[in-house]
Structures are given as C-alpha cells and as structure tokens.
Motif scaffolding. Structure first.
Motif, mmCIF file in Angstrom:
data_model
loop_
_atom_site.group_PDB
_atom_site.id
_atom_site.type_symbol
_atom_site.label_atom_id
_atom_site.label_comp_id
_atom_site.label_asym_id
_atom_site.label_seq_id
_atom_site.Cartn_x
_atom_site.Cartn_y
_atom_site.Cartn_z
ATOM 1 N N GLY A 1 -38.921 15.075 40.676
ATOM 2 C CA GLY A 1 -39.628 16.206 41.265
ATOM 3 C C GLY A 1 -38.877 16.826 42.425
ATOM 4 O O GLY A 1 -37.795 16.383 42.812
ATOM 5 N N GLY A 2 -39.481 17.878 42.994
ATOM 6 C CA GLY A 2 -38.865 18.591 44.099
ATOM 7 C C GLY A 2 -39.672 18.467 45.372
ATOM 8 O O GLY A 2 -40.326 17.459 45.618
ATOM 9 N N GLY A 3 -39.661 19.540 46.192
ATOM 10 C CA GLY A 3 -40.363 19.529 47.461
ATOM 11 C C GLY A 3 -39.527 18.922 48.572
ATOM 12 O O GLY A 3 -38.380 18.522 48.369
ATOM 13 N N ILE A 4 -40.116 18.831 49.767
ATOM 14 C CA ILE A 4 -39.379 18.255 50.900
ATOM 15 C C ILE A 4 -39.339 16.733 50.821
ATOM 16 O O ILE A 4 -38.619 16.090 51.582
ATOM 17 N N LYS A 5 -40.122 16.140 49.931
ATOM 18 C CA LYS A 5 -40.186 14.705 49.640
ATOM 19 C C LYS A 5 -41.179 13.977 50.563
ATOM 20 O O LYS A 5 -41.387 14.362 51.718
ATOM 21 N N THR A 6 -41.766 12.927 50.009
ATOM 22 C CA THR A 6 -42.753 12.131 50.738
ATOM 23 C C THR A 6 -42.141 11.429 51.948
ATOM 24 O O THR A 6 -42.783 11.285 52.980
ATOM 25 N N THR A 7 -40.896 10.993 51.815
ATOM 26 C CA THR A 7 -40.251 10.291 52.927
ATOM 27 C C THR A 7 -40.024 11.215 54.118
ATOM 28 O O THR A 7 -40.141 10.796 55.268
ATOM 29 N N THR A 8 -39.707 12.478 53.834
ATOM 30 C CA THR A 8 -39.517 13.456 54.908
ATOM 31 C C THR A 8 -40.815 13.663 55.670
ATOM 32 O O THR A 8 -40.833 13.692 56.907
ATOM 33 N N LEU A 9 -41.910 13.826 54.921
ATOM 34 C CA LEU A 9 -43.218 13.986 55.554
ATOM 35 C C LEU A 9 -43.561 12.774 56.416
ATOM 36 O O LEU A 9 -44.031 12.926 57.553
ATOM 37 N N ARG A 10 -43.308 11.584 55.898
ATOM 38 C CA ARG A 10 -43.657 10.369 56.620
ATOM 39 C C ARG A 10 -42.806 10.203 57.880
ATOM 40 O O ARG A 10 -43.314 9.789 58.940
ATOM 41 N N ILE A 11 -41.526 10.513 57.793
ATOM 42 C CA ILE A 11 -40.646 10.395 58.960
ATOM 43 C C ILE A 11 -41.104 11.332 60.071
ATOM 44 O O ILE A 11 -41.203 10.935 61.242
ATOM 45 N N LEU A 12 -41.422 12.568 59.710
ATOM 46 C CA LEU A 12 -41.839 13.541 60.720
ATOM 47 C C LEU A 12 -43.203 13.202 61.309
ATOM 48 O O LEU A 12 -43.438 13.389 62.508
ATOM 49 N N SER A 13 -44.116 12.708 60.486
ATOM 50 C CA SER A 13 -45.438 12.336 61.001
ATOM 51 C C SER A 13 -45.334 11.138 61.943
ATOM 52 O O SER A 13 -45.984 11.110 62.998
ATOM 53 N N ASP A 14 -44.504 10.158 61.567
ATOM 54 C CA ASP A 14 -44.310 9.010 62.445
ATOM 55 C C ASP A 14 -43.507 9.378 63.691
ATOM 56 O O ASP A 14 -43.705 8.770 64.759
ATOM 57 N N CYS A 15 -42.641 10.348 63.558
ATOM 58 C CA CYS A 15 -41.890 10.843 64.711
ATOM 59 C C CYS A 15 -42.848 11.499 65.705
ATOM 60 O O CYS A 15 -42.743 11.273 66.922
ATOM 61 N N THR A 16 -43.789 12.283 65.186
ATOM 62 C CA THR A 16 -44.788 12.918 66.048
ATOM 63 C C THR A 16 -45.646 11.873 66.741
ATOM 64 O O THR A 16 -45.942 11.978 67.939
ATOM 65 N N ARG A 17 -46.033 10.856 66.001
ATOM 66 C CA ARG A 17 -46.842 9.781 66.577
ATOM 67 C C ARG A 17 -46.072 9.054 67.680
ATOM 68 O O ARG A 17 -46.641 8.711 68.737
#
Length: 454
Positions: free
Chosen positions: A309-325
């Motif tokens: 699949g495509g998109g920005i990827k689940t890992t990218t979302l998780r890294i940025l969300s944990d970075c924000t936290r």
C-alpha cells in the motif's frame, strides 16, 4: 545512476509498457484503439496499485486487457526491483551488491538480514500463497452468480487486486453487490490487511508460529517495527470501524437500509479498504461530509513500510505522535517500547509528512484552478472542492476510492493525478533523491542556536 533513479525509472518503464499494451485493439472490448490518456491513466493506476479509473475495467477492457492490468498490478505490488530480481533468479543469474542495495531501498529496510535470494523467494512464495488462498475462498461465492470460468477469473483477479491493495474490480459497483457476503468481505479484508502490513511483519509472524509449534524454549523477541506496525494497524482498523458505524449508521444512502450485522460488516470493510485498497461496499459519493473526512484521514496514513500500500505509512504516524507526546512531557528523545528512535528517523518522518502534505495541497489547487479555468461553472454544476481533495489524497495514497469525479476531469487534471499516483507509489523522498542525486556528507559543523517555535 543512483539506486533511487533506478527504481523510479523502472516503474516508469513498466508504466510505459503497460500503456502501449493497453492502447492496442486487442485490449479493448470493442476491438478499437484506446485513447492514450485512458491507457496511461489505467496503466499508472495499476502499476502504482491505486485503483482509480476513468473507464469501467470490467466492460471497457477485453479479457486480454484485464489480464494485462492484473499483471501490472502484480508487478507494481511486488515492486520493480523485486520482480526483476526474481526474474534474474529464475534464469540462474546471481545479483550483485548494487541490486541488494536497491532491494533494501525499495522495501525501506535499513539492512538486509540473511540471504537476499531467500528473501526474494520468501516474498514471492508469500504473495502466491495468500493470493491462492483468497481466490479459493471467493470462488464459491462468485460461482453463484457467474459461470465457472468467469467466476474463477473473478476470484483470481480480485484476489491479486486485494493482496496488492490495488482496488481494481471487474464489477461496475466494485463490491457493493457483495456487501452482505461474509466470505467475500473476509477474503478481501484479510488480503488487504496482510498485503499492507509488510513482508517483514509477516515473516516475523511466521517465525513466531514456528517457535510455538516446535516448542522452542528460547523467547522470540519481536522487532520494534513489528510492534509499531501491528499495534498501530489494529488501532486504526478498530477505531475506523467504530467511527464509520456511528457516522453512517442513519445515512439512508449507505448503512441505514442494512441490518445491524451488515452495517457492522460494511463499516469494517470501509475501515479496512481505506488502508490504500480502493474497493468499496457502499457508495462513496453518498457518504456524509464527516465520513469523507475520516476516509481521507485514514487514506493519508495508508499502509505500512514494505507492504503493497501507499500513504505516509503507519510507522510515520506513530513516530510523529510519540514525538509530540515526548515534547509535551518535556523529553528530548522519542522512546517506543523501551527503544529510543534515532533522530534521523524522526527527521525523515517529518520530511515525509511535510512533502506529502505540500504535494496534496499543490495538486488539489492545480486541478481546481484548471477545471475552474476551463469551465467557470464546473464546480457549481458537477462537483465541489472537497471531492477534488478526496480524489487527490486517494491518488497520492494509492487507494483508489473515488467519489465518481475522476472520469469527468479534463485530460490535464487526469495527467496531474497520474503524476500524483506515481509519486505516491515510489515515495516522495525517493523521488526527490532520484531528482537531486546522492546526498553529500556535511564537512562543516555549525554552531547551535535556538529560536522560538509554536
């Protein structure tokens, strides 16, 4: 030639070959030459495993045209480097370090473990195994409405399309007519999920099951990639199902006419298919505004690294969300499952989201400007800007879900969607690396200084 350019040019070559084949008379149902724009758009959509269409696949193209599309989907899903490497192995040749590095780059793997030939063989074997299983599950259901050979073809085509997260369907309504079929919904969603989570995760699952069966005493340690991909995927699938069920529950054009079991099945299918698959069991154009926004958000995230699949990827979302936290907690490092994430990955995640967002905004503005320039009343008569944004995100994330406006766009706008699908498939950073060339190491260390942010 850099590795990035090799991969990007490889995809372009496959798209070009597919375009030429789809233009030939034997590819169309009526035996006529296909418009180059239609052939290019369809070939790009197939190779980039998107699923956006400008003509109905099942009625416009002949069996040979559909076969070409299916093969393009398979090549696009596996990836250019995987396919060519597998062909090299078939003829008995060995591949060098450059090809190994290209495989690593195309699967976004920081390193290759074990024998590279074994990796490619396991990927091909996994693909064929899942596609065969999916076709067998769906065959009986398709046999109830179609002749045996046609049902077999439908089962194989949709299985390959689902595994590669392509979303191409041979039915005019995609899978709306099978929205109550448990076997079709089960097969398609499982193929989409396993095709999208990535080969590395599937291999780790296999090794874990092997440990359990052989009753080995040593404990298997899952990689950080496995933990992040599986947990984030489950969270998005479950939350997406609940949200779609609540939002569309009373919508008379989507879920309202169905009983609760079918509503739940349709909501689950919709949550899964937004993970860059492109099939639909409800009419996307009749969804509520809130439903469309949720769909766009899930499409933008997409699947997982090394998946189809495509998109920005689940890992990218998780890294940025944990970075924000981490920032909110006053920490200077990003920690996930007791592992610190390198700053280089955080910067890469930021670059992916920034580049992807800018591309989507730019293409959306360009298409809106082009359509408004060609026909000032077009948006008032045909569709609105939200639908344009939906179509662009669908193209970038290689999803294929559509509100039904793609065929109504001008050739210029369709070419922009072709560019968007291609960029989404090869990746924003990989495409930029192919254009700019190899990065040069910095030899000067500059002094550090802070500035106000936020």
């Amino acid at each position: 030639m850099t590795i990035a350019r090799t991969i990007c040019l490889g995809f372009l070559a496959v798209i070009a070959v597919g375009t030429l084949l789809l233009m030939l008379p034997f590819s169309s149902h009526d035996g006529s030459w296909t418009n180059p724009i239609i052939a290019l758009f369809t070939s790009t959509s197939a190779v980039c495993v998107t699923g956006l269409i400008v003509v109905d696949t099942g009625t416009y193209f002949s069996f040979w045209g559909q076969l070409i599309i299916m093969l393009l989907i398979q090549v696009g899903g596996l990836g250019y480097m995987t396919t060519t490497t597998f062909l090299i192995l078939l003829v008995g040749r060995r591949f060098d370090l450059r090809q190994k590095l290209a495989i690593k780059e195309s699967f976004d793997r920081p390193f290759l473990q074990g024998n590279s030939q074994s990796l490619i063989r396991s990927i091909i074997a996994t693909t064929l195994l899942f596609e065969l299983a999916g076709a067998i599950i769906m065959l009986n259901e398709f046999s109830q409405k179609h002749e045996t050979l046609e049902a077999l073809w439908f089962a194989v085509f949709h299985s390959i399309s689902a595994w590669n997260n392509a979303g191409f369907a041979l039915l005019k309504d995609s899978l709306v007519s099978y929205q109550s079929s448990f076997s079709i919904n089960f097969a398609i969603t499982m193929l989409i999920i396993f095709g999208g989570i990535g080969y590395q995760v599937i291999i780790e699952m296999y090794l874990f099951l092997s440990h359990k069966i052989t009753q080995k005493q040593e404990r298997m340690i899952f990689s950080l990639n496995f933990k992040v991909v599986t947990s984030t995927t489950l969270l998005l699938l479950i939350s997406g199902t609940i949200v779609f069920l609540l939002i569309e529950y009373n919508n008379t054009d989507t879920l309202a006419p169905l009983n609760f079991k079918d509503k739940l099945l349709a909501a689950w299918f919709q949550s899964v298919t937004t993970r860059t698959a492109g099939f639909n069991s409800i009419d996307i154009s009749q969804m509520t505004i809130a439903g469309l926004f949720i769909t766009m958000g899930l499409m933008f995230v997409g699947a997982s690294p090394s998946g189809t699949g495509g998109g920005i990827k689940t890992t990218t979302l998780r890294i940025l969300s944990d970075c924000t936290r981490s920032v909110l907690r006053g920490n200077d490092e990003v920690v996930m499952y007791k592992r610190e994430v390198p700053i280089s990955l955080v910067l890469k995640a930021v670059a992916v989201v920034f580049g992807s967002t800018n591309l989507v905004v730019l293409i959306t503005f360009s298409i809106s400007f082009i359509e408004a320039s060609l026909n000032p009343d077009f948006f008032e008569v045909n569709f609105n800007s939200l639908q344009v944004l939906f179509e662009v995100i669908s193209a970038f994330a290689t999803v294929g879900l559509s509100t039904g406006i793609t065929a109504s766009l001008s050739p210029f706008s369709q070419l922009l969607l072709v560019l968007t699908m291609y960029t989404g498939r090869v990746g924003v950073l990989l495409l930029m690396a192919a254009i700019v060339g190899d990065s040069r190491p910095r030899v000067i260390q500059y002094p550090e200084e802070t500035l106000l942010v936020g």
